[in-house]
Each structure stands twice: as structure tokens, then as C-alpha cells.
Scaffold this motif. Structure first.
Motif, short mmCIF file in Angstrom:
data_model
loop_
_atom_site.label_atom_id
_atom_site.label_comp_id
_atom_site.label_asym_id
_atom_site.label_seq_id
_atom_site.Cartn_x
_atom_site.Cartn_y
_atom_site.Cartn_z
N GLU A 29 0.83 -1.20 0.00
CA GLU A 29 0.00 0.00 0.00
C GLU A 29 0.87 1.26 0.00
O GLU A 29 0.55 2.25 -0.67
CB GLU A 29 -0.93 -0.01 1.21
CG GLU A 29 -1.84 1.20 1.33
CD GLU A 29 -2.76 1.39 0.13
OE1 GLU A 29 -3.15 2.55 -0.12
OE2 GLU A 29 -3.10 0.39 -0.54
N ARG A 30 1.96 1.21 0.74
CA ARG A 30 2.87 2.35 0.76
C ARG A 30 3.43 2.63 -0.63
O ARG A 30 3.49 3.79 -1.07
CB ARG A 30 4.00 2.08 1.76
CG ARG A 30 4.96 3.23 1.95
CD ARG A 30 5.74 3.08 3.24
NE ARG A 30 6.61 1.93 3.30
CZ ARG A 30 6.40 0.88 4.10
NH1 ARG A 30 5.35 0.82 4.91
NH2 ARG A 30 7.25 -0.14 4.12
N TRP A 31 3.79 1.59 -1.35
CA TRP A 31 4.36 1.78 -2.68
C TRP A 31 3.30 2.05 -3.74
O TRP A 31 3.57 2.72 -4.74
CB TRP A 31 5.27 0.61 -3.04
CG TRP A 31 6.58 0.84 -2.37
CD1 TRP A 31 6.97 0.42 -1.12
CD2 TRP A 31 7.64 1.65 -2.86
NE1 TRP A 31 8.21 0.90 -0.82
CE2 TRP A 31 8.65 1.66 -1.87
CE3 TRP A 31 7.85 2.35 -4.05
CZ2 TRP A 31 9.85 2.36 -2.03
CZ3 TRP A 31 9.04 3.04 -4.22
CH2 TRP A 31 10.02 3.04 -3.22
N GLU A 38 -4.32 3.94 -8.59
CA GLU A 38 -5.50 3.48 -7.87
C GLU A 38 -5.31 1.99 -7.54
O GLU A 38 -4.59 1.28 -8.26
CB GLU A 38 -6.76 3.67 -8.72
CG GLU A 38 -7.14 5.12 -8.93
CD GLU A 38 -7.45 5.82 -7.62
OE1 GLU A 38 -8.12 5.22 -6.76
OE2 GLU A 38 -6.99 6.97 -7.44
N PRO A 39 -5.94 1.51 -6.45
CA PRO A 39 -5.74 0.10 -6.05
C PRO A 39 -5.96 -0.90 -7.17
O PRO A 39 -5.16 -1.83 -7.35
CB PRO A 39 -6.75 -0.08 -4.92
CG PRO A 39 -6.87 1.30 -4.32
CD PRO A 39 -6.78 2.24 -5.49
N SER A 40 -7.02 -0.73 -7.96
CA SER A 40 -7.31 -1.71 -9.01
C SER A 40 -6.24 -1.72 -10.09
O SER A 40 -5.82 -2.79 -10.58
CB SER A 40 -8.68 -1.43 -9.63
OG SER A 40 -8.72 -0.12 -10.19
N LEU A 72 5.73 -1.26 -12.57
CA LEU A 72 5.34 0.00 -11.93
C LEU A 72 6.01 1.21 -12.55
O LEU A 72 5.79 2.35 -12.10
CB LEU A 72 5.66 -0.06 -10.43
CG LEU A 72 4.94 -1.16 -9.64
CD1 LEU A 72 5.33 -1.11 -8.17
CD2 LEU A 72 3.42 -1.05 -9.80
N GLY A 73 6.83 1.01 -13.57
CA GLY A 73 7.48 2.11 -14.25
C GLY A 73 8.51 2.82 -13.40
O GLY A 73 8.68 4.04 -13.49
N LEU A 74 9.24 2.06 -12.58
CA LEU A 74 10.23 2.64 -11.68
C LEU A 74 11.57 2.79 -12.39
O LEU A 74 11.97 1.92 -13.17
CB LEU A 74 10.42 1.76 -10.45
CG LEU A 74 9.17 1.44 -9.62
CD1 LEU A 74 9.55 0.53 -8.45
CD2 LEU A 74 8.49 2.70 -9.12
N ASP A 75 12.29 3.86 -12.06
CA ASP A 75 13.66 3.95 -12.53
C ASP A 75 14.57 3.17 -11.57
O ASP A 75 14.10 2.62 -10.56
CB ASP A 75 14.12 5.40 -12.68
CG ASP A 75 14.10 6.19 -11.38
OD1 ASP A 75 14.30 5.59 -10.29
OD2 ASP A 75 13.89 7.43 -11.43
N ARG A 80 15.74 0.37 -6.43
CA ARG A 80 16.64 0.06 -5.32
C ARG A 80 16.06 0.52 -3.99
O ARG A 80 16.18 -0.17 -2.98
CB ARG A 80 18.01 0.71 -5.56
CG ARG A 80 18.81 0.09 -6.69
CD ARG A 80 20.15 0.80 -6.88
NE ARG A 80 20.90 0.25 -7.97
CZ ARG A 80 21.73 -0.80 -7.85
NH1 ARG A 80 21.89 -1.38 -6.66
NH2 ARG A 80 22.39 -1.26 -8.89
N THR A 81 15.41 1.68 -4.02
CA THR A 81 14.78 2.19 -2.80
C THR A 81 13.64 1.28 -2.36
O THR A 81 13.48 0.99 -1.16
CB THR A 81 14.25 3.61 -3.03
OG1 THR A 81 15.34 4.47 -3.40
CG2 THR A 81 13.58 4.16 -1.78
N MET A 82 12.87 0.81 -3.32
CA MET A 82 11.76 -0.10 -3.01
C MET A 82 12.27 -1.40 -2.42
O MET A 82 11.72 -1.91 -1.44
CB MET A 82 10.94 -0.38 -4.27
CG MET A 82 9.66 -1.15 -4.02
SD MET A 82 8.76 -1.48 -5.57
CE MET A 82 7.19 -2.04 -4.93
#
Length: 207
Positions: A29-31, A38-40, A72-75, A80-82
Motif C-alpha cells: 500500500e505504501r508503494w 489506484e488500487p485496481s 510499476l514504471g520505476l527507474d 533500489r529504494t523499493m
């Protein structure tokens, strides 16, 4: 010669202070909030990522985080932070009093670990808590290929300890895992607090 007794510990909720029933949902939920979905939509992306089962496989952690990052489209910095945030949530804080007590048992019993886990847990928990200095063997589900309360998880731990079921006391914070141990003949108690767990161990060792 007396038979060697063993105290077999779970990690999360026992040797680590962490809410096993809540931390994962709270972390996801934090991420979800961080990426602004949105949740869905968040759940759909994670489901479509077809993440590897890091709880029963070895060497899959890099693929897991790569898939999460892509979904999630993270760089790279975000990924790394996640990952770091995941392991902080996963490990919680050490139950240092119980770990210190376990260290005192070496003259009277073997001390070992049986824990459901994620690939990477051995390295992360060793870095934080130095479990290998106190417990041997350390039986992780991602290395054994099976989770508690599957009976095979306990049988594989017994094999690695070289122990008969009746010579082992298992400590876990979930009743279903306690029941799984008892089903294969291992005496087991549910961890509620350090005092009652230590009392149960002392009673077992006197028996």
C-alpha cells in the motif's frame, strides 16, 4: 549417552519483531501511494507482471525486482529504494533478548531455524542479526522449496538437524505452523512473548 535436544525457532514474529500478518499489505500500500496508482490499477499491474515465487526458489530475487520495477514504471533509483524498504519491513527489528537467550543454550541443546522466507533473506538477516553465530542449521523455505505448514518443511529441517521429532521443540507465532509441526511429531508452542517462550523451552529441556 543422552539424546541431543533441539530448539527450533521461527524468525518473523519470534526472532524478529515484525507483524507477519500486516507488514506485506502495508508495504504494498505504501508503494501504491508512491507510484500514484489506484488500487485496481496497481493490483492489475502486479498480477500481469507474473512475479516469480521467491518464497520457494533460489536465485530469483533479481528477476522479481526487475519485474516489479518494469510493472510499476520505476527507474533504477526507485527500484533500489523499493527493495531496501522491502527488506527493512520484512526484517523488522531483532528480538535481541530472545536471540541472546538462544545463544546461552549451546551447552544444553542445538539451536536451529525453520522459517518461511524470500530469496535474499539469508543475506539480509545475516547482515542485520548474525543468525549463523547462534543457529545451525538455518532452514529457509526459499532454499528448501517448501513452506510451513507443509509437513515436508519440518521433515527436511529434521533431516538437516539429524534429529528425531520427539527431541525437538518448535517455536512459532502462528498456530497453523505449530499444528504442522505437531502433525509430524514435533512438540511445538506458539510464541506470545519472550517470558512464556523461555519458560516452555526450560520445561522442555528439563523433561
Amino acid at each position: 549417552m543422552p539424546t541431543k535436544k533441539w530448539i527450533l525457532f521461527d524468525i518473523g514474529g519470534v526472532l524478529e519483531v515484525v507483524d507477519d500478518d500486516a507488514w506485506q499489505q502495508q508495504w504494498w500500500e505504501r508503494w501504491r501511494a508512491v507510484v500514484g496508482l489506484e488500487p485496481s490499477a496497481f493490483e492489475a499491474r502486479i498480477a500481469e507482471a507474473n512475479l516469480p515465487s521467491i518464497d520457494v526458489t533460489v536465485g530469483t530475487e533479481p528477476a522479481f525486482w526487475a519485474a516489479v520495477g518494469t510493472a510499476l514504471g520505476l527507474d533504477e533509483v526507485q527500484r533500489r529504494t523499493m527493495r531496501a524498504d522491502f527488506w527493512d519491513a520484512y526484517c523488522g527489528t531483532g528480538n535481541h533478548d530472545l536471540i541472546a537467550y538462544a545463544r546461552t543454550l549451546s551447552a544444553r541443546a542445538g539451536t536451529a531455524i525453520l522459517s518461511n522466507s524470500a530469496d535474499g533473506a539469508r543475506e539480509e538477516e545475516e547482515r542485520r542479526f548474525g543468525f549463523s553465530e547462534v543457529f545451525d542449521p538455518i532452514c529457509y523455505s526459499h532454499e528448501q522449496g517448501v513452506n510451513k505448514p507443509d509437513h515436508e518443511a519440518y521433515r527436511r529441517a529434521l533431516q538437516r538437524m539429524g534429529a528425531d521429532p520427539g527431541d525437538v521443540l518448535f517455536i512459532d507465532d502462528h498456530q497453523v505452523s505449530v499444528d504442522g509441526a505437531e502433525a509430524v511429531g514435533i512438540r511445538a508452542v506458539r510464541h506470545l512473548d519472550n517470558a512464556t517462550t523461555i519458560a516452555a523451552i526450560e520445561e522442555f529441556l528439563r523433561g
